[in-house]
Design a protein around this motif. Structure first.
Motif, PDB file in Angstrom:
ATOM      1  N   SER A  61      62.272  67.095  28.406  1.00 18.55           N
ATOM      2  CA  SER A  61      61.490  68.252  27.971  1.00 18.55           C
ATOM      3  C   SER A  61      59.990  67.958  27.967  1.00 18.55           C
ATOM      4  N   SER A  62      59.605  66.825  27.413  1.00 16.51           N
ATOM      5  CA  SER A  62      58.187  66.525  27.278  1.00 16.51           C
ATOM      6  C   SER A  62      57.504  66.281  28.619  1.00 16.51           C
ATOM      7  N   LEU A  63      58.241  65.763  29.584  1.00 15.71           N
ATOM      8  CA  LEU A  63      57.657  65.556  30.911  1.00 15.71           C
ATOM      9  C   LEU A  63      57.728  66.814  31.770  1.00 15.71           C
ATOM     10  N   LYS A  64      58.373  67.837  31.244  1.00 17.41           N
ATOM     11  CA  LYS A  64      58.472  69.113  31.954  1.00 17.41           C
ATOM     12  C   LYS A  64      59.093  68.917  33.346  1.00 17.41           C
ATOM     13  N   GLN A  80      51.970  65.672  34.705  1.00 15.84           N
ATOM     14  CA  GLN A  80      53.127  64.913  34.227  1.00 15.84           C
ATOM     15  C   GLN A  80      52.840  63.404  34.252  1.00 15.84           C
ATOM     16  N   LYS A  81      52.180  62.944  35.295  1.00 14.61           N
ATOM     17  CA  LYS A  81      51.830  61.522  35.387  1.00 14.61           C
ATOM     18  C   LYS A  81      50.908  61.127  34.250  1.00 14.61           C
ATOM     19  N   LYS A  82      49.952  62.001  33.944  1.00 18.26           N
ATOM     20  CA  LYS A  82      49.014  61.705  32.864  1.00 18.26           C
ATOM     21  C   LYS A  82      49.771  61.588  31.538  1.00 18.26           C
ATOM     22  N   LEU A  83      50.716  62.489  31.308  1.00 23.10           N
ATOM     23  CA  LEU A  83      51.535  62.417  30.093  1.00 23.10           C
ATOM     24  C   LEU A  83      52.311  61.104  30.041  1.00 23.10           C
ATOM     25  N   ALA A  84      52.922  60.742  31.160  1.00 24.78           N
ATOM     26  CA  ALA A  84      53.698  59.503  31.214  1.00 24.78           C
ATOM     27  C   ALA A  84      52.797  58.288  31.013  1.00 24.78           C
ATOM     28  N   ASP A  85      51.670  58.260  31.702  1.00 24.47           N
ATOM     29  CA  ASP A  85      50.746  57.126  31.605  1.00 24.47           C
ATOM     30  C   ASP A  85      50.253  56.940  30.171  1.00 24.47           C
TER      31      ASP A  85
END
Length: 172
Positions: free
Chosen positions: A57-60, A135-140
């Motif tokens: 959910s958080s990574l959409k 999404q990458k920014k969220l993961a990073d």
């Protein structure tokens, strides 16, 4: 979300904490251990599933990313089962293990951790590649912030914590 992403990815990296239990187990209670391990196993499995859902959910995750996501989630589940099995074996045998047996079992846990981490990275790479810049920014950001918290938390964790306590403290 950030906590979940790192917790899932760091599961393998932090799994040796499970092996460092110092809580005594009654030698006469193997049946009680087996009975008690079933609810604990179910609880660990539920935590992994919860983190997978939160991370999804958080990574959409988009429908186009579902195939890569499913592979990544399956590796997380498999790694969780492997480490839980090894941990249960360690607990069941610790009262009868020699020092050499203990070291060999720890080696097995460490190797399983390394192998699991490798599989996790291999499954995450195509997923990460498919992520949007947002999404990458969220993961990073999640990985950076959570790894710092993990190091800080482990520095303050009691060295005498039982395996279950250590497991819940690290939330792998």
């Amino acid at each position: 979300m950030k906590r979940t992403l790192v917790a899932l990815a760091a599961f393998c990296a932090l799994s040796p904490v499970f092996a460092q239990s110092s809580s005594p187990v009654a030698a006469s209670a193997p049946a009680a251990q087996a009975g008690a391990s079933a609810p604990a196993a179910n609880k660990r499995e539920a935590r992994v599933e919860e983190r997978i859902a939160e991370l999804h959910s958080s990574l959409k995750i988009t429908p186009q990313q579902e195939e890569q996501w499913a592979k990544f989630a399956d590796v997380m589940r498999e790694n969780g089962r492997t480490m839980a099995d090894l941990y249960r074996q360690r607990i069941a045998q610790r009262d009868t293990m020699s020092a050499l047996d203990d070291m060999k079992q720890y080696e097995q846990i460490t190797q399983a951790n390394a192998d699991g981490t490798k599989r996790l990275v291999e499954a995450f790479e195509p997923l990460y590649t498919s992520l949007s810049p947002e999404q990458k920014k969220l993961a990073d950001t999640s990985f950076r912030s959570e790894h710092g918290k993990k190091r800080h938390a482990s520095a303050h964790r009691s060295p005498r914590a039982s395996g279950a306590d250590a497991a819940s403290a690290t939330k792998p």
